[in-house]
Design a protein around this motif. Structure first.
Motif, PDB file in Angstrom:
ATOM      1  N   VAL A 141      -3.381  28.068 -29.619  1.00  0.00           N
ATOM      2  CA  VAL A 141      -4.225  29.155 -29.119  1.00  0.00           C
ATOM      3  C   VAL A 141      -4.329  29.061 -27.599  1.00  0.00           C
ATOM      4  O   VAL A 141      -4.186  27.976 -27.029  1.00  0.00           O
ATOM      5  CB  VAL A 141      -5.658  29.123 -29.724  1.00  0.00           C
ATOM      6  N   GLU A 142      -4.541  30.190 -26.950  1.00  0.00           N
ATOM      7  CA  GLU A 142      -4.826  30.186 -25.513  1.00  0.00           C
ATOM      8  C   GLU A 142      -6.306  30.481 -25.310  1.00  0.00           C
ATOM      9  O   GLU A 142      -6.837  31.440 -25.876  1.00  0.00           O
ATOM     10  CB  GLU A 142      -3.997  31.241 -24.765  1.00  0.00           C
ATOM     11  N   ALA A 143      -6.947  29.638 -24.512  1.00  0.00           N
ATOM     12  CA  ALA A 143      -8.367  29.830 -24.209  1.00  0.00           C
ATOM     13  C   ALA A 143      -8.508  30.847 -23.081  1.00  0.00           C
ATOM     14  O   ALA A 143      -7.900  30.690 -22.027  1.00  0.00           O
ATOM     15  CB  ALA A 143      -8.988  28.496 -23.796  1.00  0.00           C
ATOM     16  N   ILE A 192      -5.136  26.029 -21.698  1.00  0.00           N
ATOM     17  CA  ILE A 192      -6.196  26.484 -20.791  1.00  0.00           C
ATOM     18  C   ILE A 192      -5.563  26.933 -19.474  1.00  0.00           C
ATOM     19  O   ILE A 192      -4.618  26.312 -18.999  1.00  0.00           O
ATOM     20  CB  ILE A 192      -7.241  25.354 -20.590  1.00  0.00           C
ATOM     21  N   ASN A 193      -6.059  28.040 -18.915  1.00  0.00           N
ATOM     22  CA  ASN A 193      -5.540  28.552 -17.641  1.00  0.00           C
ATOM     23  C   ASN A 193      -6.187  27.823 -16.475  1.00  0.00           C
ATOM     24  O   ASN A 193      -7.405  27.694 -16.427  1.00  0.00           O
ATOM     25  CB  ASN A 193      -5.841  30.047 -17.495  1.00  0.00           C
ATOM     26  N   ILE A 194      -5.365  27.371 -15.564  1.00  0.00           N
ATOM     27  CA  ILE A 194      -5.889  26.711 -14.374  1.00  0.00           C
ATOM     28  C   ILE A 194      -5.376  27.485 -13.168  1.00  0.00           C
ATOM     29  O   ILE A 194      -4.171  27.613 -12.973  1.00  0.00           O
ATOM     30  CB  ILE A 194      -5.398  25.240 -14.308  1.00  0.00           C
ATOM     31  N   VAL A 233      -1.828  22.888 -20.177  1.00  0.00           N
ATOM     32  CA  VAL A 233      -2.380  23.482 -18.978  1.00  0.00           C
ATOM     33  C   VAL A 233      -1.429  24.597 -18.537  1.00  0.00           C
ATOM     34  O   VAL A 233      -0.232  24.375 -18.434  1.00  0.00           O
ATOM     35  CB  VAL A 233      -2.533  22.396 -17.892  1.00  0.00           C
ATOM     36  N   GLU A 234      -1.964  25.810 -18.335  1.00  0.00           N
ATOM     37  CA  GLU A 234      -1.136  26.923 -17.856  1.00  0.00           C
ATOM     38  C   GLU A 234      -1.376  27.130 -16.372  1.00  0.00           C
ATOM     39  O   GLU A 234      -2.505  27.385 -15.953  1.00  0.00           O
ATOM     40  CB  GLU A 234      -1.494  28.225 -18.603  1.00  0.00           C
ATOM     41  N   ILE A 235      -0.309  27.004 -15.600  1.00  0.00           N
ATOM     42  CA  ILE A 235      -0.435  27.282 -14.166  1.00  0.00           C
ATOM     43  C   ILE A 235       0.560  28.384 -13.804  1.00  0.00           C
ATOM     44  O   ILE A 235       1.488  28.657 -14.560  1.00  0.00           O
ATOM     45  CB  ILE A 235      -0.157  26.024 -13.300  1.00  0.00           C
ATOM     46  N   ILE A 250       4.231  27.286 -17.499  1.00  0.00           N
ATOM     47  CA  ILE A 250       4.186  28.213 -16.365  1.00  0.00           C
ATOM     48  C   ILE A 250       3.875  29.599 -16.902  1.00  0.00           C
ATOM     49  O   ILE A 250       4.603  30.130 -17.736  1.00  0.00           O
ATOM     50  CB  ILE A 250       5.505  28.214 -15.588  1.00  0.00           C
ATOM     51  N   ASP A 251       2.747  30.123 -16.417  1.00  0.00           N
ATOM     52  CA  ASP A 251       2.214  31.396 -16.909  1.00  0.00           C
ATOM     53  C   ASP A 251       2.813  32.553 -16.111  1.00  0.00           C
ATOM     54  O   ASP A 251       3.231  32.366 -14.973  1.00  0.00           O
ATOM     55  CB  ASP A 251       0.690  31.370 -16.696  1.00  0.00           C
ATOM     56  N   ASP A 252       2.815  33.732 -16.695  1.00  0.00           N
ATOM     57  CA  ASP A 252       3.276  34.953 -16.005  1.00  0.00           C
ATOM     58  C   ASP A 252       4.645  34.747 -15.384  1.00  0.00           C
ATOM     59  O   ASP A 252       4.925  35.233 -14.288  1.00  0.00           O
ATOM     60  CB  ASP A 252       2.298  35.370 -14.884  1.00  0.00           C
ATOM     61  N   ILE A 280       7.690  27.853 -20.775  1.00  0.00           N
ATOM     62  CA  ILE A 280       7.683  29.016 -19.894  1.00  0.00           C
ATOM     63  C   ILE A 280       7.092  30.192 -20.652  1.00  0.00           C
ATOM     64  O   ILE A 280       7.522  30.487 -21.774  1.00  0.00           O
ATOM     65  CB  ILE A 280       9.110  29.289 -19.379  1.00  0.00           C
ATOM     66  N   LYS A 281       6.067  30.807 -20.060  1.00  0.00           N
ATOM     67  CA  LYS A 281       5.476  31.991 -20.681  1.00  0.00           C
ATOM     68  C   LYS A 281       6.014  33.220 -19.974  1.00  0.00           C
ATOM     69  O   LYS A 281       5.749  33.435 -18.790  1.00  0.00           O
ATOM     70  CB  LYS A 281       3.940  31.952 -20.571  1.00  0.00           C
ATOM     71  N   ILE A 282       6.787  34.000 -20.698  1.00  0.00           N
ATOM     72  CA  ILE A 282       7.430  35.165 -20.089  1.00  0.00           C
ATOM     73  C   ILE A 282       6.405  36.267 -19.893  1.00  0.00           C
ATOM     74  O   ILE A 282       5.705  36.657 -20.825  1.00  0.00           O
ATOM     75  CB  ILE A 282       8.565  35.684 -20.997  1.00  0.00           C
ATOM     76  N   ALA A 312       6.724  34.473 -25.425  1.00  0.00           N
ATOM     77  CA  ALA A 312       6.575  35.802 -24.829  1.00  0.00           C
ATOM     78  C   ALA A 312       5.135  36.260 -24.984  1.00  0.00           C
ATOM     79  O   ALA A 312       4.558  36.154 -26.064  1.00  0.00           O
ATOM     80  CB  ALA A 312       7.521  36.786 -25.504  1.00  0.00           C
ATOM     81  N   GLU A 313       4.559  36.771 -23.894  1.00  0.00           N
ATOM     82  CA  GLU A 313       3.157  37.207 -23.919  1.00  0.00           C
ATOM     83  C   GLU A 313       3.066  38.716 -24.087  1.00  0.00           C
ATOM     84  O   GLU A 313       3.974  39.447 -23.724  1.00  0.00           O
ATOM     85  CB  GLU A 313       2.461  36.923 -22.589  1.00  0.00           C
ATOM     86  N   GLY A 314       1.954  39.146 -24.587  1.00  0.00           N
ATOM     87  CA  GLY A 314       1.641  40.579 -24.591  1.00  0.00           C
ATOM     88  C   GLY A 314       2.489  41.398 -25.537  1.00  0.00           C
ATOM     89  O   GLY A 314       2.782  42.557 -25.269  1.00  0.00           O
TER      90      GLY A 314
HETATM   91 MN    MN Z   1      -2.398  32.470 -19.541  1.00  0.00          MN
END
Ligand code: MN
Ligand code: G
Ligand code: G
Length: 381
Positions: free
Chosen positions: A148-150, A206-208, A238-240, A268-270, A289-291, A325-327
Motif C-alpha cells: 500500500v502507499e500511504a 511512504i512519500n518523502i 521510501v518514495e522519493i 523513485i516516484d513520478d 521505479i514508479k512510472i 505504474a501509477e494512476g
Molecule cells: Mn507517491
C-alpha cells in the motif's frame, strides 16, 4: 546566495533585480511589452536557474517560482505590484506543473489562504490532525494486493478532510513538512502495529519530499523510530522524486545506503517527469521505479509516450528494478502496461486510497476467503 545573485543578474538582462529578503527576489522588467513576452522572459530565468551549478565539485540543482504582475493593471504603485506578484508566486508553488504564474484578482484571496493554511498547520501539528489513507498496489493479472502507499490527509476541524495537494506544498514551503512528516511517520507505525496485531503484514510505502530527505536529521530520526518498532526487511518503502537525488550524488547514495541497511527499500516516484538521467539510475541503490501517470495516460494516444514507456520498461528489466505504474484508471491502460511487461499497478481502477481500518478489513477479507481478488472498494478517501 552570491552565486545565485550573479546568475540572476546575468539572466535578467535589461531588467533590474534586487533581493527581497530570504530566497525572494524582485525583478523590474520595464522593457517587457506584454504577457507573452513576460512569460518567455520568466521561463528563461527559471531555465537559467535550473542549470546545474558546481560548488566544491558537487553539482547542485535549484528550482524557482515566478509570479508576475503588470503596471498599471495589477497595481498602481510598487507596494501593490510586489504584493500581487508575491501572491502569484505562491500560486505557482501550489501548481505542480507551472513555475510561472500571472497575477489574477482572485489570487489575493489565495495568498491569504496560503497564510491561513500556514497558521492552521501549526495548530494541526500541536493537535496531530494528520492521518494516512492507504492505496493498495496490485499485482497483475490476478489483482492480489502486494503493498500500500500511504497518502497524507489532514483532518481539519472546520474544512474537513484536506487532500495533500492542498497542504503539502505549503508545508514544504514553510518547512512545516519536517514536523508533519515526523508525526505522519509515527502515525503510520501505529497503523502498522495495529495491522500486525491482527496478523496483517503488508509492505507500506511512504512519500518523502525533497525538503525532508535532505534534512540532516532525516536518517537519524528514521533509525530512532525503527529502533523502537523494528520492521521485517522490505516492509517499508521510501518514495522519493528524481529532484532529490540530483542534488548531491555522493551524499544521496550514502543516505540511501544508510536507509537500506535497515531493510527499507527505495522507490523513485513520478518517474520520467523530472531530470531523469539514466546514468544516475545506474548508480543509485534503488529498488523500484514508479512510472508517472502522465506517460500511461499519454501512451494510449501518443506513440512517443509509448516509446518512452517501453524504454523505461526495458531499463527496469536491464537493471533488475521493480516497476509499477501509477494512476491506472481504465482496462485499456491496464492492458497497455501489461503489454510492455509491467505487472504491478496502482490506480482508481483497482482501489482508491482508504482509511487504515478499511485496509484492515479489505486484507482481512482476502485472508479469510483465501481469495486474492478483493472487490475494489469504491469509497473516496
Ligand atoms: Mn507517491
Ligand atoms: O493524494 P494526492 O494525489 O492528492 O497527493 C498529492 C501529492 O502529495 C503526491 O505527489 C504525493 O506524493 C504527495 N504526498 C501525499 N502524502 C504525502 C506525505 O505524507 N508526505 C509527503 N512529503 N508528500 C505526500
Ligand atoms: O506523487 P504521488 O505518486 O505520490 O501521487 C500519488 C497520488 O496519485 C495520490 O494522491 C493518489 O490519490 C493519486 N492517484 C492514485 N490513483 C490514481 C488514479 O487512478 N487516477 C488519478 N487521477 N490519481 C490517482
Amino acid at each position: 546566495m552570491r552565486k545565485i545573485s550573479r546568475l540572476l543578474l546575468k539572466s535578467v538582462g535589461e531588467g533590474y533585480i534586487s533581493r527581497f529578503g530570504g530566497d525572494e527576489f524582485v525583478i523590474v522588467a520595464h522593457h517587457i511589452k506584454g504577457p507573452d513576452e513576460a512569460a518567455e522572459y520568466a521561463e528563461k530565468i527559471i531555465s537559467d536557474l535550473e542549470q546545474p551549478f558546481v560548488i566544491d565539485e558537487h553539482k547542485l540543482y535549484l528550482t524557482g517560482s515566478i509570479g508576475i504582475s503588470f503596471y498599471p493593471d495589477d497595481g498602481q504603485n510598487s507596494d501593490e505590484l510586489v504584493k500581487n506578484a508575491d501572491a502569484a508566486m505562491y500560486q505557482s508553488k501550489l501548481e505542480k506543473h507551472s513555475k510561472v504564474y500571472f497575477y489574477q484578482p482572485k489570487l489575493a484571496k489565495h495568498a491569504s489562504t496560503f497564510i491561513s493554511i500556514e497558521s492552521d498547520l501549526r495548530k494541526a501539528i500541536e493537535n496531530n490532525e494528520f492521518e494516512f489513507h492507504y492505496q493498495p498496489k496490485v499485482s497483475l493479472p490476478d489483482k492480489s494486493i502486494v503493498g500500500v502507499e500511504a497518502l497524507a490527509r489532514w483532518k481539519h476541524p472546520t474544512r474537513g478532510m484536506v487532500p495533500p495537494d492542498q497542504f503539502i506544498p505549503v508545508a514544504e514551503e514553510t518547512g512545516l513538512i519536517l514536523p508533519i512528516g515526523e508525526l505522519l511517520f509515527s502515525n503510520m507505525l501505529d497503523d502498522m502495529a495495529q495491522w500486525q496485531q491482527h496478523g496483517i503484514n503488508i509492505p507500506v510505502a511512504i512519500n518523502i519530499s525533497g525538503r525532508q530527505f535532505i534534512d540532516t536529521k532525516f536518517c537519524e530520526s528514521l533509525e530512532q523510530k525503527l529502533a523502537n518498532f523494528p520492521l521485517p526487511t522490505n516492509q517499508l518503502q521510501v518514495e522519493i522524486t528524481e529532484q532529490v537525488f540530483l542534488r548531491n550524488l555522493d551524499e544521496t547514495v550514502a543516505k540511501l545506503r544508510r536507509i537500506k541497511n535497515h531493510g527499507v527499500t527505495i522507490a523513485i516516484d513520478d518517474f520520467g517527469t523530472g531530470y531523469s538521467s539514466l546514468n544516475y539510475i545506474k548508480m543509485l541503490p534503488i529498488d523500484t521505479i514508479k512510472i508517472d501517470r502522465s506517460f500511461v495516460v499519454g501512451a494510449s494516444e501518443d506513440p512517443k509516450d509509448l516509446a518512452v514507456l517501453k524504454a523505461i520498461a526495458s531499463l527496469c528489466h536491464g537493471l533488475s528494478l521493480e516497476m509499477i505504474a501509477e494512476g491506472i484508471e481504465t482496462e485499456a491502460q491496464q492492458q497497455l502496461i501489461q503489454d510492455i511487461g509491467c505487472y504491478h499497478a496502482q490506480g482508481f481502477l483497482f482501489h482508491r486510497p482508504m482509511p487504515a481500518s478499511d485496509i484492515e478489513s479489505l486484507l482481512g477479507t482476502c485472508k479469510k476467503n483465501n481469495s486474492s481478488t478483493p472487490q475494489p472498494a469504491n469509497r473516496e478517501a
